[in-house]
Design a protein around this motif. Sequence first.
Motif, PDB file in Angstrom:
ATOM      1  N   TYR A  33       8.206   0.062   2.181  1.00 50.86           N
ATOM      2  CA  TYR A  33       7.148  -0.225   1.217  1.00 50.86           C
ATOM      3  C   TYR A  33       5.797   0.126   1.823  1.00 50.86           C
ATOM      4  N   SER A  34       4.971   0.779   1.021  1.00 55.29           N
ATOM      5  CA  SER A  34       3.560   0.917   1.336  1.00 55.29           C
ATOM      6  C   SER A  34       2.796   0.367   0.132  1.00 55.29           C
ATOM      7  N   VAL A  35       1.493   0.502   0.170  1.00 62.13           N
ATOM      8  CA  VAL A  35       0.704  -0.099  -0.902  1.00 62.13           C
ATOM      9  C   VAL A  35      -0.559   0.727  -1.109  1.00 62.13           C
ATOM     10  N   LEU A  36      -1.007   0.811  -2.343  1.00 62.18           N
ATOM     11  CA  LEU A  36      -2.289   1.430  -2.646  1.00 62.18           C
ATOM     12  C   LEU A  36      -3.335   0.337  -2.784  1.00 62.18           C
ATOM     13  N   SER A  37      -4.432   0.498  -2.058  1.00 60.31           N
ATOM     14  CA  SER A  37      -5.445  -0.544  -2.033  1.00 60.31           C
ATOM     15  C   SER A  37      -6.811   0.034  -2.361  1.00 60.31           C
ATOM     16  N   GLU A  38      -7.824  -0.816  -2.319  1.00 61.78           N
ATOM     17  CA  GLU A  38      -9.190  -0.388  -2.567  1.00 61.78           C
ATOM     18  C   GLU A  38      -9.628   0.668  -1.567  1.00 61.78           C
ATOM     19  N   THR A  39      -9.156   0.555  -0.318  1.00 64.99           N
ATOM     20  CA  THR A  39      -9.488   1.555   0.700  1.00 64.99           C
ATOM     21  C   THR A  39      -9.023   2.944   0.266  1.00 64.99           C
ATOM     22  N   ASP A  40      -7.805   3.043  -0.242  1.00 64.70           N
ATOM     23  CA  ASP A  40      -7.271   4.329  -0.695  1.00 64.70           C
ATOM     24  C   ASP A  40      -8.090   4.895  -1.854  1.00 64.70           C
ATOM     25  N   ARG A  41      -8.503   4.025  -2.754  1.00 62.62           N
ATOM     26  CA  ARG A  41      -9.316   4.483  -3.887  1.00 62.62           C
ATOM     27  C   ARG A  41     -10.667   5.018  -3.413  1.00 62.62           C
ATOM     28  N   LEU A  42     -11.264   4.337  -2.441  1.00 57.53           N
ATOM     29  CA  LEU A  42     -12.560   4.777  -1.919  1.00 57.53           C
ATOM     30  C   LEU A  42     -12.444   6.125  -1.207  1.00 57.53           C
ATOM     31  N   PRO A 311       7.771   4.076  -7.713  1.00 54.75           N
ATOM     32  CA  PRO A 311       8.510   4.854  -6.708  1.00 54.75           C
ATOM     33  C   PRO A 311       7.573   5.796  -5.957  1.00 54.75           C
ATOM     34  N   PHE A 312       7.992   6.200  -4.774  1.00 54.91           N
ATOM     35  CA  PHE A 312       7.201   7.058  -3.900  1.00 54.91           C
ATOM     36  C   PHE A 312       6.757   8.336  -4.607  1.00 54.91           C
ATOM     37  N   LYS A 313       7.630   8.917  -5.391  1.00 58.17           N
ATOM     38  CA  LYS A 313       7.317  10.191  -6.045  1.00 58.17           C
ATOM     39  C   LYS A 313       6.174  10.061  -7.055  1.00 58.17           C
ATOM     40  N   SER A 314       5.894   8.826  -7.509  1.00 58.39           N
ATOM     41  CA  SER A 314       4.851   8.610  -8.518  1.00 58.39           C
ATOM     42  C   SER A 314       3.554   8.073  -7.921  1.00 58.39           C
ATOM     43  N   ALA A 315       3.449   8.042  -6.595  1.00 58.10           N
ATOM     44  CA  ALA A 315       2.289   7.429  -5.943  1.00 58.10           C
ATOM     45  C   ALA A 315       0.989   8.139  -6.299  1.00 58.10           C
ATOM     46  N   GLY A 316       1.006   9.460  -6.414  1.00 62.65           N
ATOM     47  CA  GLY A 316      -0.205  10.195  -6.759  1.00 62.65           C
ATOM     48  C   GLY A 316      -0.721   9.829  -8.133  1.00 62.65           C
ATOM     49  N   GLU A 317       0.180   9.743  -9.089  1.00 59.93           N
ATOM     50  CA  GLU A 317      -0.204   9.352 -10.446  1.00 59.93           C
ATOM     51  C   GLU A 317      -0.721   7.925 -10.473  1.00 59.93           C
ATOM     52  N   ASN A 327      -9.535  -2.570 -12.530  1.00 61.19           N
ATOM     53  CA  ASN A 327      -9.337  -3.992 -12.809  1.00 61.19           C
ATOM     54  C   ASN A 327      -7.904  -4.335 -13.213  1.00 61.19           C
ATOM     55  N   LEU A 328      -7.101  -3.306 -13.470  1.00 64.91           N
ATOM     56  CA  LEU A 328      -5.706  -3.554 -13.849  1.00 64.91           C
ATOM     57  C   LEU A 328      -4.804  -3.733 -12.639  1.00 64.91           C
ATOM     58  N   TYR A 329      -5.314  -3.404 -11.462  1.00 62.47           N
ATOM     59  CA  TYR A 329      -4.469  -3.420 -10.270  1.00 62.47           C
ATOM     60  C   TYR A 329      -5.092  -4.279  -9.177  1.00 62.47           C
ATOM     61  N   ILE A 330      -4.404  -5.352  -8.802  1.00 62.26           N
ATOM     62  CA  ILE A 330      -4.816  -6.082  -7.604  1.00 62.26           C
ATOM     63  C   ILE A 330      -4.184  -5.383  -6.406  1.00 62.26           C
ATOM     64  N   LYS A 331      -2.842  -5.336  -6.383  1.00 67.81           N
ATOM     65  CA  LYS A 331      -2.125  -4.547  -5.405  1.00 67.81           C
ATOM     66  C   LYS A 331      -1.020  -3.775  -6.098  1.00 67.81           C
ATOM     67  N   ALA A 332      -0.937  -2.497  -5.775  1.00 71.31           N
ATOM     68  CA  ALA A 332       0.115  -1.642  -6.340  1.00 71.31           C
ATOM     69  C   ALA A 332       1.056  -1.242  -5.232  1.00 71.31           C
ATOM     70  N   LEU A 333       2.297  -1.736  -5.283  1.00 70.61           N
ATOM     71  CA  LEU A 333       3.283  -1.428  -4.250  1.00 70.61           C
ATOM     72  C   LEU A 333       3.921  -0.072  -4.512  1.00 70.61           C
ATOM     73  N   VAL A 334       4.235   0.634  -3.433  1.00 72.66           N
ATOM     74  CA  VAL A 334       4.938   1.902  -3.511  1.00 72.66           C
ATOM     75  C   VAL A 334       6.240   1.743  -2.745  1.00 72.66           C
TER      76      VAL A 334
END
Length: 336
Positions: A33-42, A311-317, A327-334
């Motif tokens: 598991y990884s996660v998309l966070s505010e850091t990734d968005r920035l 899933p991992f393949k959809s992480a870019g989307e 505002n729809l995402y607090i933490k998004a798990l991959v």
Amino acid sequence: MKAWRVFEPGKVRLESLPAREAEGRLVKVKITYSVLSETDRLIYTGKLTPAVLPLTLGRQAVGMVSETGSEVQSVTRGDRVVIDPYIYCGACAPCKDGRVSECVELKMYGVQEDGFLSDFALVSADHLFKLPDRVKDTDAIFAGHIAAAMNIISKLSLQKGEHLVIVGASVIGITLAQAALYYQAIPILVDARQDRLDIAENLGVYYCVNSVNEDVHKKIFALTGGNMAEAVCYIDGSLARSLEFAATGGRVAIFGWRGTKTELSAAFSPIFSKQLSVFGVCNGAKLMPAAINMLANKTVSVAPLVSTEAPFKSAGELLTQSVEHPNLYIKALVKM
């Protein structure tokens, strides 16, 4: 090895990278598991420096050891591990004094070094911590946040019975409020987002104040018997107002990561008029074992902080969606 990498602001793609072997103190980890966070968005939007592009995203990750270098004894093949996202130099004065969270050369995976939004990662054994069976992967992914919350509590020297105003119901804010309850302090969580406050209230944080619907200063004045709060942690919102929530002689922690292009601005007069002690906090380095222990003992609950899993393949989307609708995402798990 496959990894999601940002090549320039607004451009992310799945890349195939050369496989590398674990040597010396390095360990190869199969990421689960990884996660998309505010850091990734920035980083994706070009608002975080000094991110070095191209860069593999993903600041937090959990996985399983698949290969170890010849000098590694702390973990073995098959161990479940969580990765400490912070890289400290070990040579500067704070590091030599045991204060690695204050490392002069502190770096972060997923910012200055490739992160973990990949199927495999090669990291130092010093940055891996084994997980007990009773801690799920999807909970362990939050260990870094809990460690940072514990560092904030340490910096503030938070005591039993003291009031802690937390400005910002982010993942850090909500976990900090729960940790404060564990230390028998009284957290007061402030945010304009009622959905975040509802999550915190359901997790046992009794005092949740909506800054849109309530007079926050008046509320804190009432809750503290007119004294205001002994401790304040600013995460987001108005720093100027946050300083006003502190009692005379109070302590204030400002949490963030160096390099953001958003400049903090505030009327700093309360620092002087109230003689406040102000601390900057940006990490929870070396506190991961304590954070894992809090998860194992169910001291902090993090499951409600997961907004979605992809899933991992959809992480870019998922990344582009989270940028467009933050505002729809607090933490998004991959999930790998």
